[in-house]
Motif scaffolding. Structure first.
Motif, PDB file in Angstrom:
ATOM      1  N   GLN A 205       0.830  -1.206   0.000  1.00 49.07           N
ATOM      2  CA  GLN A 205       0.000   0.000   0.000  1.00 49.07           C
ATOM      3  C   GLN A 205       0.865   1.257   0.000  1.00 49.07           C
ATOM      4  N   ASN A 206       1.953   1.223   0.784  1.00 47.01           N
ATOM      5  CA  ASN A 206       2.853   2.377   0.833  1.00 47.01           C
ATOM      6  C   ASN A 206       3.521   2.625  -0.517  1.00 47.01           C
ATOM      7  N   GLN A 207       3.874   1.535  -1.203  1.00 40.99           N
ATOM      8  CA  GLN A 207       4.482   1.690  -2.512  1.00 40.99           C
ATOM      9  C   GLN A 207       3.482   2.274  -3.502  1.00 40.99           C
ATOM     10  N   LYS A 208       2.253   1.811  -3.417  1.00 37.90           N
ATOM     11  CA  LYS A 208       1.209   2.350  -4.286  1.00 37.90           C
ATOM     12  C   LYS A 208       0.992   3.836  -4.000  1.00 37.90           C
ATOM     13  N   LEU A 209       0.987   4.178  -2.692  1.00 39.35           N
ATOM     14  CA  LEU A 209       0.805   5.571  -2.293  1.00 39.35           C
ATOM     15  C   LEU A 209       1.951   6.443  -2.805  1.00 39.35           C
ATOM     16  N   LYS A 210       3.159   5.929  -2.699  1.00 43.81           N
ATOM     17  CA  LYS A 210       4.333   6.663  -3.182  1.00 43.81           C
ATOM     18  C   LYS A 210       4.240   6.907  -4.685  1.00 43.81           C
ATOM     19  N   ASP A 211       3.828   5.889  -5.406  1.00 41.84           N
ATOM     20  CA  ASP A 211       3.701   6.030  -6.863  1.00 41.84           C
ATOM     21  C   ASP A 211       2.628   7.053  -7.234  1.00 41.84           C
ATOM     22  N   LEU A 212       1.512   7.037  -6.513  1.00 44.59           N
ATOM     23  CA  LEU A 212       0.436   7.988  -6.788  1.00 44.59           C
ATOM     24  C   LEU A 212       0.883   9.422  -6.528  1.00 44.59           C
ATOM     25  N   LEU A 213       1.597   9.631  -5.409  1.00 40.52           N
ATOM     26  CA  LEU A 213       2.074  10.975  -5.076  1.00 40.52           C
ATOM     27  C   LEU A 213       3.103  11.468  -6.092  1.00 40.52           C
ATOM     28  N   THR A 214       3.986  10.573  -6.516  1.00 43.37           N
ATOM     29  CA  THR A 214       4.982  10.955  -7.516  1.00 43.37           C
ATOM     30  C   THR A 214       4.300  11.398  -8.803  1.00 43.37           C
ATOM     31  N   LEU A 215       3.303  10.631  -9.205  1.00 40.47           N
ATOM     32  CA  LEU A 215       2.571  10.950 -10.425  1.00 40.47           C
ATOM     33  C   LEU A 215       1.805  12.264 -10.281  1.00 40.47           C
ATOM     34  N   ALA A 216       1.122  12.437  -9.138  1.00 38.94           N
ATOM     35  CA  ALA A 216       0.344  13.649  -8.895  1.00 38.94           C
ATOM     36  C   ALA A 216       1.237  14.882  -8.845  1.00 38.94           C
ATOM     37  N   ASP A 217       2.383  14.763  -8.159  1.00 38.15           N
ATOM     38  CA  ASP A 217       3.311  15.896  -8.069  1.00 38.15           C
ATOM     39  C   ASP A 217       3.860  16.284  -9.448  1.00 38.15           C
ATOM     40  N   ASP A 218       4.099  15.278 -10.262  1.00 37.32           N
ATOM     41  CA  ASP A 218       4.605  15.565 -11.600  1.00 37.32           C
ATOM     42  C   ASP A 218       3.569  16.344 -12.415  1.00 37.32           C
ATOM     43  N   TYR A 219       2.326  15.905 -12.341  1.00 43.55           N
ATOM     44  CA  TYR A 219       1.262  16.623 -13.055  1.00 43.55           C
ATOM     45  C   TYR A 219       1.081  18.038 -12.500  1.00 43.55           C
ATOM     46  N   TYR A 220       1.198  18.187 -11.177  1.00 41.37           N
ATOM     47  CA  TYR A 220       0.932  19.495 -10.555  1.00 41.37           C
ATOM     48  C   TYR A 220       2.086  20.465 -10.765  1.00 41.37           C
ATOM     49  N   TYR A 221       3.297  20.053 -10.397  1.00 40.92           N
ATOM     50  CA  TYR A 221       4.416  20.985 -10.386  1.00 40.92           C
ATOM     51  C   TYR A 221       5.124  21.099 -11.737  1.00 40.92           C
ATOM     52  N   GLN A 222       5.252  20.001 -12.450  1.00 46.69           N
ATOM     53  CA  GLN A 222       6.008  20.026 -13.698  1.00 46.69           C
ATOM     54  C   GLN A 222       5.130  20.345 -14.908  1.00 46.69           C
ATOM     55  N   GLN A 223       4.028  19.598 -15.042  1.00 47.22           N
ATOM     56  CA  GLN A 223       3.194  19.753 -16.229  1.00 47.22           C
ATOM     57  C   GLN A 223       2.085  20.788 -16.063  1.00 47.22           C
TER      58      GLN A 223
ATOM     59  N   TYR B  62      -6.941  14.200  -9.837  1.00 50.02           N
ATOM     60  CA  TYR B  62      -7.355  12.801  -9.858  1.00 50.02           C
ATOM     61  C   TYR B  62      -6.417  11.940  -9.006  1.00 50.02           C
ATOM     62  N   TYR B  63      -5.120  12.086  -9.214  1.00 49.83           N
ATOM     63  CA  TYR B  63      -4.170  11.225  -8.502  1.00 49.83           C
ATOM     64  C   TYR B  63      -4.004  11.626  -7.036  1.00 49.83           C
ATOM     65  N   TYR B  64      -4.126  12.916  -6.750  1.00 49.10           N
ATOM     66  CA  TYR B  64      -4.120  13.324  -5.338  1.00 49.10           C
ATOM     67  C   TYR B  64      -5.335  12.730  -4.609  1.00 49.10           C
ATOM     68  N   GLN B  65      -6.450  12.675  -5.311  1.00 53.09           N
ATOM     69  CA  GLN B  65      -7.665  12.105  -4.724  1.00 53.09           C
ATOM     70  C   GLN B  65      -7.436  10.635  -4.366  1.00 53.09           C
ATOM     71  N   GLN B  66      -6.800   9.887  -5.276  1.00 51.84           N
ATOM     72  CA  GLN B  66      -6.511   8.476  -5.018  1.00 51.84           C
ATOM     73  C   GLN B  66      -5.601   8.330  -3.792  1.00 51.84           C
ATOM     74  N   ALA B  67      -4.587   9.155  -3.729  1.00 49.50           N
ATOM     75  CA  ALA B  67      -3.644   9.081  -2.604  1.00 49.50           C
ATOM     76  C   ALA B  67      -4.293   9.525  -1.302  1.00 49.50           C
ATOM     77  N   ALA B  68      -5.138  10.542  -1.377  1.00 49.90           N
ATOM     78  CA  ALA B  68      -5.817  11.051  -0.178  1.00 49.90           C
ATOM     79  C   ALA B  68      -6.735   9.994   0.420  1.00 49.90           C
ATOM     80  N   GLU B  69      -7.391   9.246  -0.438  1.00 49.59           N
ATOM     81  CA  GLU B  69      -8.300   8.205   0.047  1.00 49.59           C
ATOM     82  C   GLU B  69      -7.553   7.038   0.682  1.00 49.59           C
ATOM     83  N   LEU B  70      -6.257   6.927   0.376  1.00 49.89           N
ATOM     84  CA  LEU B  70      -5.418   5.922   1.032  1.00 49.89           C
ATOM     85  C   LEU B  70      -4.819   6.455   2.339  1.00 49.89           C
ATOM     86  N   GLY B  71      -5.149   7.705   2.676  1.00 49.40           N
ATOM     87  CA  GLY B  71      -4.735   8.262   3.965  1.00 49.40           C
ATOM     88  C   GLY B  71      -3.554   9.193   3.944  1.00 49.40           C
ATOM     89  N   SER B  72      -3.103   9.613   2.768  1.00 43.99           N
ATOM     90  CA  SER B  72      -1.941  10.507   2.697  1.00 43.99           C
ATOM     91  C   SER B  72      -2.329  11.927   3.104  1.00 43.99           C
TER      92      SER B  72
END
Length: 336
Positions: free
Chosen positions: A144-162, A170-180
């Motif tokens: 679960q932690n690995q999945k959460l890490k991957d979601l945050l990495t993806l979300a941060d890339d979309y937010y800060y870089q792209q 969308y991806y922050y929502q997925q990570a937030a629902e996992l408790g991040s």
């Protein structure tokens, strides 16, 4: 008639001849138990004290061995310090004691390696099943932690870089629902700033609140501010002070300053210069010019702190050096 007479004779003959006398019957089970019990009692009555002690020793050992716990073996050893099974009980006690120590060490570390080491070192340990269960939970959490890490990495890339706020949302929502709490805070930002979605201060506040409850310092500050102004939630000054305090204790400079200002003004809590001085001090130590100037004024007037003109001048100079105009005026006035 003759035949009937003969039949009756033979019937009576065989009936009488085949009937087993009562005295020859074997005793019933209950009678047998009574006999055995009586025999044991008779044997016990005839036994010597040494034989009785040996019998009790055997019984206590069998019971301890059947229960198979630290307490059962310790009980046996305490009762029979010179018993026939003293060495066996001592050995069993050491095995269980070593097992308990190994398990407690594994629990204390609480890592995959610790539980695997326990399973390897204690293949017959009492906690084998628990160790397997803990390993399964750790594996699940790791995945679960690995999945959460991957979601945050993806979300941060979309937010800060792209700058792709829709996909970031969308991806922050997925990570937030996992408790991040990080993702929960970011969702608060997105809904508040209308990034990737329509502005919704109520939803933003809800996400800030979830992150704040998990200890996210900036979310605590945001939530405090919203309670103080009634943004996305009903205005509640007590809640505002509570969350400012939580954020201030984690070193959020603005929270420290706002908390000091609330106590100095006294509009919500009544003036408390002692607390105001404390929190201005914390903010001033982080280099906040406003806090340095205000703390200097408290030292000049002796409010919440012992009056100290030298300290006041020093604080005014620190603020003035950062271009704080009011601090420059206060410094010139106090120096006359």
């Amino acid at each position: 008639l003759l035949l009937l007479a003969c039949a009756g004779f033979y019937w009576r003959y065989y009936y009488i001849d085949l009937t087993i006398p009562t005295a020859a019957l074997p005793p019933l089970q209950s009678e047998q138990v009574e006999v055995n019990s009586a025999t044991e009692q008779e044997t016990a009555a005839q036994a010597t004290p040494e034989q009785l002690a040996a019998l009790q020793d055997d019984n206590d050992w069998q019971q301890a061995n059947r229960i198979n716990t630290l307490q059962s073996y310790q009980y046996y050893l305490n009762r029979w310090p010179e018993g026939r099974y003293f060495l066996s009980a001592s050995a069993a006690l050491k095995v269980l004691s070593d097992d308990e120590i190994a398990w407690q060490m594994a629990l204390k570390e609480g890592t995959t390696e610790a539980y695997q080491a326990y399973l390897s070192d204690k293949p017959d340990g009492l906690y084998q099943q628990r160790a397997l269960q803990r390993l399964a939970l750790l594996l699940k959490h790791s995945q679960q932690n690995q999945k959460l890490k991957d979601l945050l990495t993806l979300a941060d890339d979309y937010y800060y870089q792209q700058k792709n706020y829709v996909d970031a949302l969308y991806y922050y929502q997925q990570a937030a629902e996992l408790g991040s709490e990080l993702a929960q805070f970011q969702l608060g930002q997105l809904y508040s700033l209308a990034q990737g979605t329509a502005q919704n201060e109520r939803v933003a506040t809800q996400w800030y609140q979830q992150a704040a409850k998990q200890g996210h310092a900036q979310a605590q500050f945001k939530l405090a501010y919203r309670y103080s102004k009634g943004v996305g939630v009903g205005q509640d000054h007590q809640q505002a002070i509570y969350w400012y305090q939580q954020a201030a204790e984690q070193g959020v400079l603005v929270a420290q300053y706002n908390l000091a200002y609330i106590y100095a003004q006294g509009q919500v809590t009544g003036r408390d210069y002692l607390k105001a001085a404390y929190w201005y001090q914390q903010a001033a130590l982080q280099g906040d010019a406003d806090a340095q100037n205000n703390l200097g004024k408290l030292y000049e007037n002796g409010q919440g702190v012992e009056q100290n003109i030298t300290k006041a001048k020093s604080l005014y100079r620190q603020a003035a050096a950062q271009g704080h105009q009011v601090a420059k005026i206060n410094l010139s006035l106090i120096s006359q």
